[in-house]
Design a protein around this motif. Structure first.
Motif, PDB file in Angstrom:
ATOM      1  N   LYS A   1      -7.061   9.238  -9.159  1.00 25.47           N
ATOM      2  CA  LYS A   1      -8.009   8.426  -7.948  1.00 25.47           C
ATOM      3  C   LYS A   1      -7.141   8.186  -6.908  1.00 25.47           C
ATOM      4  O   LYS A   1      -7.676   7.624  -5.800  1.00 25.47           O
ATOM      5  CB  LYS A   1      -8.370   7.270  -8.729  1.00 25.47           C
ATOM      6  CG  LYS A   1      -9.360   7.446  -9.731  1.00 25.47           C
ATOM      7  CD  LYS A   1     -10.194   6.104 -10.484  1.00 25.47           C
ATOM      8  CE  LYS A   1     -11.078   6.661 -11.228  1.00 25.47           C
ATOM      9  NZ  LYS A   1     -12.018   5.584 -11.729  1.00 25.47           N
ATOM     10  N   VAL A   2      -5.838   8.337  -6.615  1.00 24.06           N
ATOM     11  CA  VAL A   2      -5.187   8.226  -5.386  1.00 24.06           C
ATOM     12  C   VAL A   2      -4.849   9.496  -4.827  1.00 24.06           C
ATOM     13  O   VAL A   2      -3.956  10.088  -5.166  1.00 24.06           O
ATOM     14  CB  VAL A   2      -3.876   7.437  -5.901  1.00 24.06           C
ATOM     15  CG1 VAL A   2      -2.958   7.181  -4.355  1.00 24.06           C
ATOM     16  CG2 VAL A   2      -4.263   5.976  -6.216  1.00 24.06           C
ATOM     17  N   HIS A   3      -5.594  10.028  -3.711  1.00 25.64           N
ATOM     18  CA  HIS A   3      -5.464  11.171  -3.033  1.00 25.64           C
ATOM     19  C   HIS A   3      -4.883  11.072  -1.711  1.00 25.64           C
ATOM     20  O   HIS A   3      -4.137  11.712  -1.263  1.00 25.64           O
ATOM     21  CB  HIS A   3      -6.875  11.686  -2.824  1.00 25.64           C
ATOM     22  CG  HIS A   3      -7.526  12.060  -4.257  1.00 25.64           C
ATOM     23  ND1 HIS A   3      -7.006  13.028  -5.343  1.00 25.64           N
ATOM     24  CD2 HIS A   3      -8.483  11.519  -4.897  1.00 25.64           C
ATOM     25  CE1 HIS A   3      -7.812  12.775  -6.162  1.00 25.64           C
ATOM     26  NE2 HIS A   3      -8.817  11.965  -6.026  1.00 25.64           N
ATOM     27  N   GLN A   4      -5.173   9.790  -1.107  1.00 25.36           N
ATOM     28  CA  GLN A   4      -4.669   9.689   0.179  1.00 25.36           C
ATOM     29  C   GLN A   4      -4.258   8.169   0.450  1.00 25.36           C
ATOM     30  O   GLN A   4      -4.557   7.297  -0.380  1.00 25.36           O
ATOM     31  CB  GLN A   4      -5.814   9.545   1.142  1.00 25.36           C
ATOM     32  CG  GLN A   4      -6.608  11.375   1.472  1.00 25.36           C
ATOM     33  CD  GLN A   4      -7.755  11.176   2.219  1.00 25.36           C
ATOM     34  OE1 GLN A   4      -7.979  10.406   2.984  1.00 25.36           O
ATOM     35  NE2 GLN A   4      -8.265  12.400   2.046  1.00 25.36           N
TER      36      GLN A   4
ATOM     37  N   ASP B   1      -6.524   5.331   0.095  1.00 24.62           N
ATOM     38  CA  ASP B   1      -6.868   5.047  -1.515  1.00 24.62           C
ATOM     39  C   ASP B   1      -6.039   3.791  -1.729  1.00 24.62           C
ATOM     40  O   ASP B   1      -6.462   2.737  -2.430  1.00 24.62           O
ATOM     41  CB  ASP B   1      -6.797   6.157  -2.253  1.00 24.62           C
ATOM     42  CG  ASP B   1      -7.744   7.349  -2.031  1.00 24.62           C
ATOM     43  OD1 ASP B   1      -8.862   7.166  -1.587  1.00 24.62           O
ATOM     44  OD2 ASP B   1      -7.327   8.498  -2.369  1.00 24.62           O
TER      45      ASP B   1
ATOM     46  N   LYS C   1       0.635   8.461  -6.339  1.00 24.02           N
ATOM     47  CA  LYS C   1       0.143   9.529  -5.890  1.00 24.02           C
ATOM     48  C   LYS C   1       0.002  10.862  -6.711  1.00 24.02           C
ATOM     49  O   LYS C   1      -0.958  11.404  -6.836  1.00 24.02           O
ATOM     50  CB  LYS C   1       0.634  10.055  -4.363  1.00 24.02           C
ATOM     51  CG  LYS C   1       1.948  10.429  -4.649  1.00 24.02           C
ATOM     52  CD  LYS C   1       2.513  10.858  -3.089  1.00 24.02           C
ATOM     53  CE  LYS C   1       4.123  11.289  -3.219  1.00 24.02           C
ATOM     54  NZ  LYS C   1       4.459  11.721  -1.920  1.00 24.02           N
TER      55      LYS C   1
ATOM     56  N   SER D   1       0.864  -1.044  -0.095  1.00 25.71           N
ATOM     57  CA  SER D   1      -0.050  -0.129   0.087  1.00 25.71           C
ATOM     58  C   SER D   1       0.750   1.357  -0.004  1.00 25.71           C
ATOM     59  O   SER D   1       0.517   2.342  -0.752  1.00 25.71           O
ATOM     60  CB  SER D   1      -0.732   0.072   1.383  1.00 25.71           C
ATOM     61  OG  SER D   1      -1.880  -0.885   1.202  1.00 25.71           O
TER      62      SER D   1
ATOM     63  N   ASP E   1     -12.198   0.480  -9.016  1.00 26.04           N
ATOM     64  CA  ASP E   1     -12.516   1.795  -8.926  1.00 26.04           C
ATOM     65  C   ASP E   1     -11.007   2.502  -8.873  1.00 26.04           C
ATOM     66  O   ASP E   1     -10.981   3.561  -9.364  1.00 26.04           O
ATOM     67  CB  ASP E   1     -13.365   2.044  -7.676  1.00 26.04           C
ATOM     68  CG  ASP E   1     -12.584   1.280  -6.304  1.00 26.04           C
ATOM     69  OD1 ASP E   1     -11.874   0.392  -6.580  1.00 26.04           O
ATOM     70  OD2 ASP E   1     -12.928   1.752  -5.233  1.00 26.04           O
ATOM     71  N   ILE E   2     -10.083   1.729  -8.440  1.00 21.89           N
ATOM     72  CA  ILE E   2      -8.778   2.504  -8.507  1.00 21.89           C
ATOM     73  C   ILE E   2      -7.872   1.510  -9.260  1.00 21.89           C
ATOM     74  O   ILE E   2      -7.670   0.142  -8.738  1.00 21.89           O
ATOM     75  CB  ILE E   2      -8.185   2.575  -7.055  1.00 21.89           C
ATOM     76  CG1 ILE E   2      -9.024   3.721  -6.255  1.00 21.89           C
ATOM     77  CG2 ILE E   2      -6.715   3.054  -7.113  1.00 21.89           C
ATOM     78  CD1 ILE E   2      -8.516   3.652  -5.041  1.00 21.89           C
TER      79      ILE E   2
ATOM     80  N   TRP F   1      -6.857   0.527   0.344  1.00 20.87           N
ATOM     81  CA  TRP F   1      -8.317   0.178  -0.482  1.00 20.87           C
ATOM     82  C   TRP F   1      -7.773  -0.710  -1.689  1.00 20.87           C
ATOM     83  O   TRP F   1      -8.198  -1.853  -1.795  1.00 20.87           O
ATOM     84  CB  TRP F   1      -9.219   1.054  -0.750  1.00 20.87           C
ATOM     85  CG  TRP F   1     -10.265   0.671  -1.565  1.00 20.87           C
ATOM     86  CD1 TRP F   1     -10.390   0.745  -2.993  1.00 20.87           C
ATOM     87  CD2 TRP F   1     -11.401  -0.376  -1.219  1.00 20.87           C
ATOM     88  NE1 TRP F   1     -11.447   0.275  -3.302  1.00 20.87           N
ATOM     89  CE2 TRP F   1     -12.196  -0.438  -2.263  1.00 20.87           C
ATOM     90  CE3 TRP F   1     -11.573  -0.484   0.149  1.00 20.87           C
ATOM     91  CZ2 TRP F   1     -13.202  -1.034  -2.186  1.00 20.87           C
ATOM     92  CZ3 TRP F   1     -12.910  -1.410   0.024  1.00 20.87           C
ATOM     93  CH2 TRP F   1     -13.673  -1.649  -1.031  1.00 20.87           C
ATOM     94  N   TRP F   2      -7.013  -0.156  -2.440  1.00 25.85           N
ATOM     95  CA  TRP F   2      -6.380  -0.976  -3.630  1.00 25.85           C
ATOM     96  C   TRP F   2      -5.499  -2.020  -3.450  1.00 25.85           C
ATOM     97  O   TRP F   2      -5.812  -3.278  -3.954  1.00 25.85           O
ATOM     98  CB  TRP F   2      -5.564   0.067  -4.541  1.00 25.85           C
ATOM     99  CG  TRP F   2      -4.879  -0.490  -5.717  1.00 25.85           C
ATOM    100  CD1 TRP F   2      -5.578  -0.680  -6.847  1.00 25.85           C
ATOM    101  CD2 TRP F   2      -3.537  -1.198  -5.656  1.00 25.85           C
ATOM    102  NE1 TRP F   2      -4.565  -1.425  -7.803  1.00 25.85           N
ATOM    103  CE2 TRP F   2      -3.461  -1.541  -6.948  1.00 25.85           C
ATOM    104  CE3 TRP F   2      -2.767  -1.402  -4.764  1.00 25.85           C
ATOM    105  CZ2 TRP F   2      -2.160  -2.466  -7.358  1.00 25.85           C
ATOM    106  CZ3 TRP F   2      -1.512  -1.993  -5.104  1.00 25.85           C
ATOM    107  CH2 TRP F   2      -1.313  -2.449  -6.364  1.00 25.85           C
TER     108      TRP F   2
END
Length: 99
Positions: A43-46, A49, A38, A30, A65-66, A52-53
């Motif tokens: 779609k990767v802001h934090q 994210d 980033k 991660s 979604d990512i 989650w991916w």
């Protein structure tokens, strides 16, 4: 029920080490994914994210979604899919051995 056998299994050294390795692997991937994607991936802001991916990739759920946009991110995703499948196969074997 096999409550006693499962209780022994989840406290076993193999199960604990496998769990630590799996979660550590997802955590490290991660972080690496976040560093790689980033600035390139809209779609990767934090970090959440990326986390989650990593979880959806390692569990081969892959919601879509990512998705990685860099070559390094895609290679990381492929390795996570392969290792994730191997980890779940090992977990399955451990539980099958008990039952």
């Amino acid at each position: 029920f096999f409550a006693k056998e499962i209780s022994i299994l989840v406290r076993s050294q193999v199960f604990i080490l496998l769990t630590i390795f799996g979660n550590g692997f997802i955590g490290i991937c991660s972080y690496v994914f976040f560093l790689i994607e980033k600035d390139a991936n809209p779609k990767v802001h934090q970090f959440i994210d990326a986390l989650w991916w990593a979880f959806s990739t390692a569990t081969t759920t892959g919601y879509g979604d990512i998705t990685p946009v860099t070559v390094a991110g895609k290679i990381l995703g492929i390795s996570m899919m392969l290792i994730g499948m191997a980890l779940f196969a090992i977990y399955t074997a451990l539980f099958a051995e008990v039952i």
